[in-house]
Design a protein around this motif. Structure first.
Motif, PDB file in Angstrom:
ATOM      1  N   LEU A 101       0.866  -1.173   0.000  1.00 23.80           N
ATOM      2  CA  LEU A 101       0.000   0.000   0.000  1.00 23.80           C
ATOM      3  C   LEU A 101       0.905   1.226   0.000  1.00 23.80           C
ATOM      4  CD1 LEU A 101      -2.741  -0.888   2.655  1.00 23.80           C
ATOM      5  CD2 LEU A 101      -2.645  -1.470   0.234  1.00 23.80           C
ATOM      6  N   LEU A 102       0.584   2.192  -0.818  1.00 26.91           N
ATOM      7  CA  LEU A 102       1.394   3.396  -0.937  1.00 26.91           C
ATOM      8  C   LEU A 102       0.806   4.520  -0.092  1.00 26.91           C
ATOM      9  CD1 LEU A 102       1.899   3.297  -4.819  1.00 26.91           C
ATOM     10  CD2 LEU A 102       3.373   2.302  -3.031  1.00 26.91           C
ATOM     11  N   VAL A 103       1.662   5.304   0.539  1.00 25.53           N
ATOM     12  CA  VAL A 103       1.152   6.433   1.313  1.00 25.53           C
ATOM     13  C   VAL A 103       0.477   7.420   0.367  1.00 25.53           C
ATOM     14  CG1 VAL A 103       2.838   6.194   3.188  1.00 25.53           C
ATOM     15  CG2 VAL A 103       3.332   7.712   1.272  1.00 25.53           C
ATOM     16  N   ASP A 104      -0.531   8.099   0.896  1.00 27.46           N
ATOM     17  CA  ASP A 104      -1.283   9.122   0.167  1.00 27.46           C
ATOM     18  C   ASP A 104      -1.963   8.606  -1.097  1.00 27.46           C
ATOM     19  OD1 ASP A 104      -0.842  11.182   2.025  1.00 27.46           O
ATOM     20  OD2 ASP A 104       1.165  11.507   1.206  1.00 27.46           O
ATOM     21  N   HIS A 105      -2.375   7.336  -1.080  1.00 31.48           N
ATOM     22  CA  HIS A 105      -3.158   6.766  -2.168  1.00 31.48           C
ATOM     23  C   HIS A 105      -4.498   6.279  -1.599  1.00 31.48           C
ATOM     24  CE1 HIS A 105       0.541   6.887  -4.438  1.00 31.48           C
ATOM     25  NE2 HIS A 105      -0.106   6.467  -5.516  1.00 31.48           N
ATOM     26  N   GLU A 106      -5.513   6.272  -2.431  1.00 36.24           N
ATOM     27  CA  GLU A 106      -6.849   5.841  -2.025  1.00 36.24           C
ATOM     28  C   GLU A 106      -6.979   4.319  -2.107  1.00 36.24           C
ATOM     29  OE1 GLU A 106      -9.403   7.759  -0.930  1.00 36.24           O
ATOM     30  OE2 GLU A 106      -8.228   9.588  -1.146  1.00 36.24           O
ATOM     31  N   TYR A 107      -7.585   3.749  -1.052  1.00 36.74           N
ATOM     32  CA  TYR A 107      -7.858   2.315  -0.997  1.00 36.74           C
ATOM     33  C   TYR A 107      -9.230   2.110  -0.388  1.00 36.74           C
ATOM     34  CZ  TYR A 107      -2.893   1.804  -1.843  1.00 36.74           C
ATOM     35  OH  TYR A 107      -1.648   1.874  -2.402  1.00 36.74           O
ATOM     36  N   ARG A 108      -9.736   0.911  -0.557  1.00 31.93           N
ATOM     37  CA  ARG A 108     -10.963   0.534   0.150  1.00 31.93           C
ATOM     38  C   ARG A 108     -10.802  -0.905   0.614  1.00 31.93           C
ATOM     39  NH1 ARG A 108     -15.162  -1.903  -3.485  1.00 31.93           N
ATOM     40  NH2 ARG A 108     -14.125  -2.081  -5.496  1.00 31.93           N
ATOM     41  N   CYS A 109     -11.343  -1.154   1.789  1.00 31.62           N
ATOM     42  CA  CYS A 109     -11.329  -2.491   2.364  1.00 31.62           C
ATOM     43  C   CYS A 109     -12.771  -2.978   2.387  1.00 31.62           C
ATOM     44  CB  CYS A 109     -10.755  -2.452   3.782  1.00 31.62           C
ATOM     45  SG  CYS A 109     -10.724  -4.075   4.569  1.00 31.62           S
ATOM     46  N   VAL A 110     -13.009  -4.151   1.834  1.00 30.67           N
ATOM     47  CA  VAL A 110     -14.352  -4.745   1.811  1.00 30.67           C
ATOM     48  C   VAL A 110     -14.318  -6.024   2.635  1.00 30.67           C
ATOM     49  CG1 VAL A 110     -16.179  -5.717   0.372  1.00 30.67           C
ATOM     50  CG2 VAL A 110     -14.818  -3.780  -0.482  1.00 30.67           C
ATOM     51  N   ALA A 111     -15.175  -6.088   3.646  1.00 30.80           N
ATOM     52  CA  ALA A 111     -15.252  -7.262   4.522  1.00 30.80           C
ATOM     53  C   ALA A 111     -16.541  -8.015   4.279  1.00 30.80           C
ATOM     54  CB  ALA A 111     -15.177  -6.835   5.986  1.00 30.80           C
ATOM     55  N   THR A 112     -16.461  -9.345   4.384  1.00 32.12           N
ATOM     56  CA  THR A 112     -17.620 -10.224   4.242  1.00 32.12           C
ATOM     57  C   THR A 112     -17.592 -11.270   5.349  1.00 32.12           C
ATOM     58  OG1 THR A 112     -16.432 -11.712   2.757  1.00 32.12           O
ATOM     59  CG2 THR A 112     -17.711  -9.964   1.732  1.00 32.12           C
ATOM     60  N   LEU A 113     -18.763 -11.755   5.701  1.00 31.22           N
ATOM     61  CA  LEU A 113     -18.850 -12.871   6.641  1.00 31.22           C
ATOM     62  C   LEU A 113     -18.819 -14.159   5.842  1.00 31.22           C
ATOM     63  CD1 LEU A 113     -21.543 -11.761   9.229  1.00 31.22           C
ATOM     64  CD2 LEU A 113     -19.066 -11.800   9.480  1.00 31.22           C
ATOM     65  N   SER A 114     -18.086 -15.104   6.352  1.00 32.19           N
ATOM     66  CA  SER A 114     -18.010 -16.406   5.699  1.00 32.19           C
ATOM     67  C   SER A 114     -19.185 -17.241   6.161  1.00 32.19           C
ATOM     68  CB  SER A 114     -16.703 -17.102   6.060  1.00 32.19           C
ATOM     69  OG  SER A 114     -15.613 -16.280   5.692  1.00 32.19           O
ATOM     70  N   ALA A 115     -19.670 -18.089   5.271  1.00 30.25           N
ATOM     71  CA  ALA A 115     -20.748 -18.979   5.644  1.00 30.25           C
ATOM     72  C   ALA A 115     -20.186 -20.091   6.490  1.00 30.25           C
ATOM     73  CB  ALA A 115     -21.413 -19.536   4.400  1.00 30.25           C
ATOM     74  N   PRO A 116     -20.930 -20.898   6.939  1.00 27.57           N
ATOM     75  CA  PRO A 116     -21.476 -21.060   8.278  1.00 27.57           C
ATOM     76  C   PRO A 116     -20.449 -20.852   9.390  1.00 27.57           C
ATOM     77  CG  PRO A 116     -21.194 -23.217   7.262  1.00 27.57           C
ATOM     78  CD  PRO A 116     -20.826 -22.174   6.232  1.00 27.57           C
ATOM     79  N   ASP A 117     -20.974 -20.520  10.518  1.00 25.86           N
ATOM     80  CA  ASP A 117     -20.134 -20.332  11.697  1.00 25.86           C
ATOM     81  C   ASP A 117     -19.562 -21.670  12.152  1.00 25.86           C
ATOM     82  OD1 ASP A 117     -20.905 -17.729  11.589  1.00 25.86           O
ATOM     83  OD2 ASP A 117     -22.326 -17.855  13.246  1.00 25.86           O
TER      84      ASP A 117
END
Length: 182
Positions: A101-117
């Protein structure tokens, strides 16, 4: 210092925000040394858009790798809180680094839940994408939910703050497992 989150009506408030001076390193706007992440619903779960400056640098121009894991953990953990209405401690986390990851650059983190617990454990995953949608890192983690009362002796919260937080967890703007507000 990370760029402050712009006022965005689509921002999903985290339950911790009911405590006026909460200092979470990942998501508190009150922590001047923190990441100040804010979250929005995503069709797959929850996302955080971010840009980190040189305060979070490792090699010149590169964000410290440990912060990659922090961003993923924070996004996954808040997804659990918003979907399940329960806080959870990270039990294990594995992060795969694909590109720095570079400083001063735009990023997004996408989180998901995994199926079954897996019994009383919750599985989640996250991916950090650059502005062009290329994957820079991925992370999977296992979380153990907890009741605030059961860890009260470990928290630096007053009894009234625990009560308010407990109510906020119950009343949080819920997301369905795929991130759609309910």
């Amino acid at each position: 210092m990370p760029s402050p989150a712009a006022a965005n009506p689509a921002t999903v408030p985290v339950p911790w925000s009911v405590i006026p001076d909460y200092h979470c390193f990942g998501c508190s706007p009150h922590n001047p040394s923190g990441l100040r992440l804010s979250f929005t619903a995503h069709p797959d779960g929850l996302q955080a858009r971010f840009r980190l400056d040189r305060c979070f640098e490792s090699y010149p121009g590169i964000v410290h790798g440990g912060l990659t894991g922090v961003v993923c953990d924070e996004t996954m953990g808040n997804l659990i809180v918003l979907v399940r209405h329960v806080p959870a401690f990270t039990v294990s986390q594995r992060t795969r680094f694909l590109a720095p990851l570079l400083v001063d650059h735009e990023y997004r983190c996408v989180a998901t839940l995994s199926a079954p617990d897996a019994g009383d454990l919750i599985q989640a995953s996250a991916e950090i994408l650059d502005a062009d949608g290329h994957s820079c890192a991925s992370s999977t983690a296992t979380y153990r939910p907890f009741a605030l009362d059961s860890v009260r002796h470990q928290l630096s919260l007053r009894d009234d703050e625990v009560a308010v937080l407990d109510q906020a967890l119950t009343m949080a703007n819920a997301l369905s497992p795929n991130g759609v507000p309910t």
